[in-house]
Design a protein around this motif. Structure first.
Motif, PDB file in Angstrom:
ATOM      1  N   VAL A 112       0.768  -1.277  -0.018  1.00 45.41           N
ATOM      2  CA  VAL A 112       0.021   0.129  -0.015  1.00 45.41           C
ATOM      3  C   VAL A 112       0.865   1.273  -0.082  1.00 45.41           C
ATOM      4  O   VAL A 112       0.404   2.326  -0.353  1.00 45.41           O
ATOM      5  N   LEU A 113       2.164   1.208   0.182  1.00 50.37           N
ATOM      6  CA  LEU A 113       2.738   2.289   0.583  1.00 50.37           C
ATOM      7  C   LEU A 113       3.339   2.943  -1.071  1.00 50.37           C
ATOM      8  O   LEU A 113       3.333   4.121  -1.179  1.00 50.37           O
ATOM      9  N   LEU A 114       3.435   2.039  -1.930  1.00 49.53           N
ATOM     10  CA  LEU A 114       3.545   2.560  -3.220  1.00 49.53           C
ATOM     11  C   LEU A 114       2.486   3.527  -3.869  1.00 49.53           C
ATOM     12  O   LEU A 114       2.638   4.654  -4.285  1.00 49.53           O
ATOM     13  N   PRO A 115       1.145   3.057  -3.934  1.00 45.08           N
ATOM     14  CA  PRO A 115       0.142   4.228  -4.164  1.00 45.08           C
ATOM     15  C   PRO A 115      -0.048   5.467  -3.223  1.00 45.08           C
ATOM     16  O   PRO A 115      -0.255   6.649  -3.736  1.00 45.08           O
ATOM     17  N   MET A 116       0.635   5.190  -1.960  1.00 43.49           N
ATOM     18  CA  MET A 116       0.520   6.417  -0.916  1.00 43.49           C
ATOM     19  C   MET A 116       1.602   7.299  -1.559  1.00 43.49           C
ATOM     20  O   MET A 116       1.520   8.649  -1.421  1.00 43.49           O
ATOM     21  N   LEU A 117       2.678   6.820  -1.893  1.00 45.99           N
ATOM     22  CA  LEU A 117       3.988   7.558  -2.265  1.00 45.99           C
ATOM     23  C   LEU A 117       3.414   8.256  -3.564  1.00 45.99           C
ATOM     24  O   LEU A 117       3.879   9.469  -3.891  1.00 45.99           O
ATOM     25  N   MET A 118       2.653   7.798  -4.539  1.00 45.39           N
ATOM     26  CA  MET A 118       2.514   8.242  -5.895  1.00 45.39           C
ATOM     27  C   MET A 118       1.401   9.331  -5.618  1.00 45.39           C
ATOM     28  O   MET A 118       1.331  10.393  -6.366  1.00 45.39           O
ATOM     29  N   VAL A 119       0.536   9.249  -4.665  1.00 45.32           N
ATOM     30  CA  VAL A 119      -0.422  10.124  -4.205  1.00 45.32           C
ATOM     31  C   VAL A 119       0.019  11.482  -3.829  1.00 45.32           C
ATOM     32  O   VAL A 119      -0.074  12.633  -3.871  1.00 45.32           O
ATOM     33  N   ALA A 120       1.194  11.131  -2.879  1.00 43.44           N
ATOM     34  CA  ALA A 120       2.133  12.407  -2.514  1.00 43.44           C
ATOM     35  C   ALA A 120       2.793  13.095  -3.478  1.00 43.44           C
ATOM     36  O   ALA A 120       2.851  14.203  -3.261  1.00 43.44           O
ATOM     37  N   GLU A 121       3.097  12.291  -4.413  1.00 46.18           N
ATOM     38  CA  GLU A 121       3.755  12.777  -5.552  1.00 46.18           C
ATOM     39  C   GLU A 121       2.908  13.854  -6.383  1.00 46.18           C
ATOM     40  O   GLU A 121       3.342  14.938  -6.919  1.00 46.18           O
ATOM     41  N   PHE A 122       1.797  13.321  -6.589  1.00 44.84           N
ATOM     42  CA  PHE A 122       0.518  14.030  -7.232  1.00 44.84           C
ATOM     43  C   PHE A 122       0.516  15.495  -6.712  1.00 44.84           C
ATOM     44  O   PHE A 122       0.620  16.316  -6.941  1.00 44.84           O
ATOM     45  N   VAL A 123       0.124  15.221  -5.078  1.00 48.46           N
ATOM     46  CA  VAL A 123       0.086  16.690  -4.375  1.00 48.46           C
ATOM     47  C   VAL A 123       1.025  17.368  -4.271  1.00 48.46           C
ATOM     48  O   VAL A 123       0.870  18.531  -4.562  1.00 48.46           O
ATOM     49  N   THR A 124       2.407  16.906  -4.456  1.00 47.69           N
ATOM     50  CA  THR A 124       3.546  17.670  -4.488  1.00 47.69           C
ATOM     51  C   THR A 124       3.589  18.244  -5.763  1.00 47.69           C
ATOM     52  O   THR A 124       3.958  19.587  -6.050  1.00 47.69           O
ATOM     53  N   ALA A 125       3.398  17.883  -6.789  1.00 49.46           N
ATOM     54  CA  ALA A 125       3.479  18.319  -8.297  1.00 49.46           C
ATOM     55  C   ALA A 125       2.383  19.345  -8.224  1.00 49.46           C
ATOM     56  O   ALA A 125       2.467  20.604  -8.937  1.00 49.46           O
ATOM     57  N   PHE A 126       1.103  19.095  -7.802  1.00 46.20           N
ATOM     58  CA  PHE A 126       0.056  19.951  -7.967  1.00 46.20           C
ATOM     59  C   PHE A 126       0.599  21.382  -7.311  1.00 46.20           C
ATOM     60  O   PHE A 126       0.356  22.628  -7.851  1.00 46.20           O
ATOM     61  N   PHE A 127       1.136  21.173  -5.781  1.00 42.73           N
ATOM     62  CA  PHE A 127       1.291  22.610  -5.043  1.00 42.73           C
ATOM     63  C   PHE A 127       2.661  23.246  -5.906  1.00 42.73           C
ATOM     64  O   PHE A 127       2.692  24.414  -5.699  1.00 42.73           O
ATOM     65  N   LEU A 128       3.619  22.330  -6.152  1.00 41.33           N
ATOM     66  CA  LEU A 128       4.524  23.117  -7.255  1.00 41.33           C
ATOM     67  C   LEU A 128       4.015  23.899  -8.299  1.00 41.33           C
ATOM     68  O   LEU A 128       4.663  25.031  -8.486  1.00 41.33           O
ATOM     69  N   ASN A 129       3.282  23.187  -8.994  1.00 42.89           N
ATOM     70  CA  ASN A 129       2.771  24.113 -10.335  1.00 42.89           C
ATOM     71  C   ASN A 129       1.922  25.111  -9.801  1.00 42.89           C
ATOM     72  O   ASN A 129       1.897  26.071 -10.613  1.00 42.89           O
ATOM     73  N   LYS A 130       1.192  24.978  -8.603  1.00 42.09           N
ATOM     74  CA  LYS A 130       0.275  26.093  -8.287  1.00 42.09           C
ATOM     75  C   LYS A 130       1.255  27.358  -7.780  1.00 42.09           C
ATOM     76  O   LYS A 130       1.031  28.393  -8.138  1.00 42.09           O
ATOM     77  N   SER A 131       2.552  26.955  -7.108  1.00 44.39           N
ATOM     78  CA  SER A 131       3.073  28.053  -6.662  1.00 44.39           C
ATOM     79  C   SER A 131       3.918  28.423  -7.895  1.00 44.39           C
ATOM     80  O   SER A 131       4.272  29.813  -7.683  1.00 44.39           O
ATOM     81  N   LYS A 132       4.244  27.926  -8.981  1.00 48.60           N
ATOM     82  CA  LYS A 132       5.139  28.648  -9.913  1.00 48.60           C
ATOM     83  C   LYS A 132       4.054  29.391 -10.815  1.00 48.60           C
ATOM     84  O   LYS A 132       4.468  30.603 -11.452  1.00 48.60           O
ATOM     85  N   ALA A 133       2.678  29.095 -10.728  1.00 50.44           N
ATOM     86  CA  ALA A 133       1.729  30.178 -11.481  1.00 50.44           C
ATOM     87  C   ALA A 133       1.659  31.292 -10.729  1.00 50.44           C
ATOM     88  O   ALA A 133       1.279  32.253 -11.502  1.00 50.44           O
ATOM     89  N   SER A 134       1.665  31.352  -9.735  1.00 47.80           N
ATOM     90  CA  SER A 134       1.585  32.699  -8.756  1.00 47.80           C
ATOM     91  C   SER A 134       3.024  33.291  -8.358  1.00 47.80           C
ATOM     92  O   SER A 134       2.951  33.688  -7.138  1.00 47.80           O
ATOM     93  N   GLU A 135       4.098  33.173  -9.063  1.00 44.79           N
ATOM     94  CA  GLU A 135       5.218  33.782  -8.481  1.00 44.79           C
ATOM     95  C   GLU A 135       5.338  35.235  -8.417  1.00 44.79           C
ATOM     96  O   GLU A 135       4.465  35.839  -9.088  1.00 44.79           O
ATOM     97  N   PRO A 136       5.977  35.745  -7.340  1.00 44.45           N
ATOM     98  CA  PRO A 136       5.852  37.366  -7.284  1.00 44.45           C
ATOM     99  C   PRO A 136       6.197  38.160  -8.584  1.00 44.45           C
ATOM    100  O   PRO A 136       5.972  39.189  -8.714  1.00 44.45           O
ATOM    101  N   GLY A 137       6.959  37.544  -9.341  1.00 42.57           N
ATOM    102  CA  GLY A 137       7.364  38.303 -10.746  1.00 42.57           C
ATOM    103  C   GLY A 137       6.202  38.467 -11.500  1.00 42.57           C
ATOM    104  O   GLY A 137       6.089  39.455 -12.418  1.00 42.57           O
ATOM    105  N   GLU A 138       5.213  37.606 -11.627  1.00 44.35           N
ATOM    106  CA  GLU A 138       3.993  37.891 -12.585  1.00 44.35           C
ATOM    107  C   GLU A 138       2.933  38.506 -11.942  1.00 44.35           C
ATOM    108  O   GLU A 138       2.518  38.522 -10.759  1.00 44.35           O
TER     109      GLU A 138
END
Length: 143
Positions: A112-138
């Protein structure tokens, strides 16, 4: 460390941990109720006598693809690679859970740890993409 560095670190480390887990010999348990036997396999091995035997190796291969895309996203600093990491991680988590949902006479129980790690990866990529969209320079202009 700032938030961006932590997210980039997690973007690479989580799929590497998932690939490491997938390579262990006892990461998938197969219980044959007819014979009453329990066997252990790796995510990369095909399970004999199973109709959906390609789903488990597909999850492991998608973890490898996710690792390569995560390294490319951090090294090349491309938002498109982060989006690809997000959806590849989602596909890997889904493929790892499918054998549990489709039970038959042969019960396949992946770790069960593999799907949990991949869901954590999905959430990490989501927040990384979200924070890149609203960087202070834009500037964000509401219309």
């Amino acid at each position: 460390m700032n938030k961006q560095r932590i997210l980039k670190f997690l973007l690479i480390v989580l799929p590497v941990m998932a690939v490491g887990l997938a390579t262990t010999v006892d990461s998938v348990m197969v219980f044959d109720s007819g014979a009453g036997s329990v066997q252990y396999y790796s995510y990369f091995s095909l399970i004999p006598g199973l109709g959906i035997q390609m789903v488990v190796p597909l999850a492991a291969i998608l973890c490898i693809v996710c690792t390569v895309l995560a390294v490319a996203a951090v090294a090349l600093k491309r938002a498109g690679c982060v989006i690809a990491v997000k959806w590849t991680a989602f596909a890997a988590a889904t493929a790892a859970v499918v054998p549990v949902l489709l039970r038959g006479a042969i019960v396949v129980v992946p770790n069960v740890l593999l799907p949990m790690l991949m869901v954590a990866e999905f959430v990490t990529a989501f927040f990384l993409n979200k924070s890149k969209a609203s960087e202070p320079g834009e500037r964000i202009v509401k219309q």
